[in-house]
Design an enzyme around this catalytic site. Structure first.
Site, PDB file in Angstrom:
ATOM      1  N   ASN A   1       0.618  -1.148  -0.076  1.00 18.00           N
ATOM      2  CA  ASN A   1      -0.195  -0.379  -0.067  1.00 18.00           C
ATOM      3  C   ASN A   1       0.595   1.389  -0.071  1.00 18.00           C
ATOM      4  O   ASN A   1       0.629   2.449  -0.507  1.00 18.00           O
ATOM      5  CB  ASN A   1      -0.962   0.427   0.876  1.00 18.00           C
ATOM      6  CG  ASN A   1      -2.312  -0.611   0.857  1.00 18.00           C
ATOM      7  OD1 ASN A   1      -3.168  -0.914   0.051  1.00 18.00           O
ATOM      8  ND2 ASN A   1      -2.739  -2.130   1.494  1.00 18.00           N
TER       9      ASN A   1
ATOM     10  N   ARG B   1       0.238  -2.064  15.022  1.00 19.44           N
ATOM     11  CA  ARG B   1      -0.523  -1.281  16.307  1.00 19.44           C
ATOM     12  C   ARG B   1      -1.555  -0.852  16.634  1.00 19.44           C
ATOM     13  O   ARG B   1      -1.761   0.390  15.830  1.00 19.44           O
ATOM     14  CB  ARG B   1       1.460  -0.958  16.509  1.00 19.44           C
ATOM     15  CG  ARG B   1       1.903  -1.288  16.063  1.00 19.44           C
ATOM     16  CD  ARG B   1       3.296  -1.069  17.448  1.00 19.44           C
ATOM     17  NE  ARG B   1       2.701  -0.320  19.153  1.00 19.44           N
ATOM     18  CZ  ARG B   1       3.185  -1.216  20.381  1.00 19.44           C
ATOM     19  NH1 ARG B   1       3.516  -2.365  19.982  1.00 19.44           N
ATOM     20  NH2 ARG B   1       2.841  -0.134  20.937  1.00 19.44           N
TER      21      ARG B   1
ATOM     22  N   HIS C   1      -8.239  -1.102   5.331  1.00 20.78           N
ATOM     23  CA  HIS C   1      -8.015  -2.324   6.450  1.00 20.78           C
ATOM     24  C   HIS C   1      -8.483  -3.541   5.261  1.00 20.78           C
ATOM     25  O   HIS C   1      -9.825  -3.066   4.540  1.00 20.78           O
ATOM     26  CB  HIS C   1      -9.518  -2.445   7.669  1.00 20.78           C
ATOM     27  CG  HIS C   1      -9.895  -3.824   8.179  1.00 20.78           C
ATOM     28  ND1 HIS C   1      -8.809  -4.546   9.089  1.00 20.78           N
ATOM     29  CD2 HIS C   1     -10.908  -4.820   8.368  1.00 20.78           C
ATOM     30  CE1 HIS C   1      -9.361  -5.731   9.187  1.00 20.78           C
ATOM     31  NE2 HIS C   1     -10.618  -5.627   8.988  1.00 20.78           N
TER      32      HIS C   1
HETATM   33  C1  GRF Z   1      -3.255  -4.688   4.123  1.00 21.52           C
HETATM   34  O1  GRF Z   1      -3.690  -5.426   3.481  1.00 21.52           O
HETATM   35  C2  GRF Z   1      -3.822  -3.938   4.540  1.00 21.52           C
HETATM   36  O2  GRF Z   1      -5.370  -3.611   3.900  1.00 21.52           O
HETATM   37  C3  GRF Z   1      -4.022  -3.896   6.017  1.00 21.52           C
HETATM   38  O3  GRF Z   1      -2.158  -4.846   6.357  1.00 21.52           O
HETATM   39  C4  GRF Z   1      -1.930  -4.791   4.759  1.00 21.52           C
HETATM   40  C5  GRF Z   1      -0.926  -4.158   4.359  1.00 21.52           C
HETATM   41  O4  GRF Z   1       0.214  -4.660   3.101  1.00 21.52           O
HETATM   42  N1  GRF Z   1      -4.115  -3.514   7.225  1.00 21.52           N
HETATM   43  P1  GRF Z   1       0.981  -3.972   2.775  1.00 21.52           P
HETATM   44  O5  GRF Z   1       2.692  -3.504   3.938  1.00 21.52           O
HETATM   45  O6  GRF Z   1       0.445  -2.416   2.601  1.00 21.52           O
HETATM   46  O7  GRF Z   1       1.757  -4.877   1.848  1.00 21.52           O
END
Ligand code: GRF
Length: 219
Positions: free
Chosen positions: A19, A96, A114
């Site tokens: 992300n 966290r 999420h």
């Molecule tokens: C994602 O699925 C996000 O929705 C959740 O944690 C994961 C993080 O993935 N909160 P990345 O580290 O962005 O690949």
């Protein structure tokens, strides 16, 4: 052509940072209104740190183990974010819970993503929860962070089908593809001042052609 000053944003991660990468890619566009000013990880081995470094973004590792309690840790986070003059914070796989010490420093200015359609399946292993529950549609939610676990006001959601042969990895990957569309879009709205929050309800002054929902392409 000149562009308005960009808003400085901090990103908090714990892991792979896909992300974060989506935000980095979006921010590479000269017209994107946010600049990623700092990436902070609570884990020194988070691959997201390398992604940030490759993009020339300052990074900090702040291990929670060095602090007595959550409040002390959050105070340290706030200090780093303030040093970088951050206006908005994106939690992107930051494993966290944050306390009021953190939230009060950035009131209604902390976003999280999420991997489920909240309020379904908050907390850990959202994709596994969705599979075990047997839903036919799941997805991703970007919400403002409040004191609860994944309970803050919903800004936007993306829906994906759950297919009969899905295992956790397949569903994760399908949801992630939508997360990567959703998060940059919402961050843009946020820093452009398009979000209005009344209680639980968020109103978005939507740019033309955009919606608060996305759908995965038909399988
Ligand atoms: C994602 O699925 C996000 O929705 C959740 O944690 C994961 C993080 O993935 N909160 P990345 O580290 O962005 O690949």
């Amino acid at each position: 052509m000149t562009f308005a000053a960009k808003t400085d944003v901090g990103v908090l991660i714990s892991g792979s940072g896909t992300n974060l990468q989506a935000l980095i890619d979006a921010a590479a566009d000269a017209t994107f209104p946010a600049r990623l000013a700092v990436v902070i990880s609570n884990r020194s081995r988070a691959y997201g740190l390398e992604r940030a470094q490759m993009a020339g973004i300052p990074t900090e590792v702040l291990s929670h183990r060095r602090f007595d309690d959550r409040e002390a840790y959050d105070a340290a986070l706030v200090e780093v974010l303030r040093e970088h003059e951050v206006q908005w914070v994106c939690l992107a796989g930051f494993m966290r819970l944050v306390t009021p010490v953190f939230l009060d420093a950035f009131p209604q200015r902390v976003l999280n993503i999420h991997p489920a359609l909240l309020p379904a399946f908050p907390g850990l292993h959202a994709q596994r929860q969705a599979l075990e529950y047997g839903v036919a549609i799941s997805g991703a939610t970007v919400h403002l962070v409040d004191r609860g676990t994944d309970t803050g006001p919903v800004v936007a959601q993306a829906a994906v089908p759950v297919l009969p042969d899905d295992d956790e990895d397949a569903l994760k990957a399908r949801i992630l593809r939508q997360e990567h569309r959703l998060y940059p879009m919402v961050l843009r709205w946020a820093v452009e001042g398009r979000l209005q929050v009344e209680g639980r309800r968020v109103t978005v002054d939507l740019p033309e052609g955009e919606q608060r929902f996305l759908f995965a392409p038909e399988p």
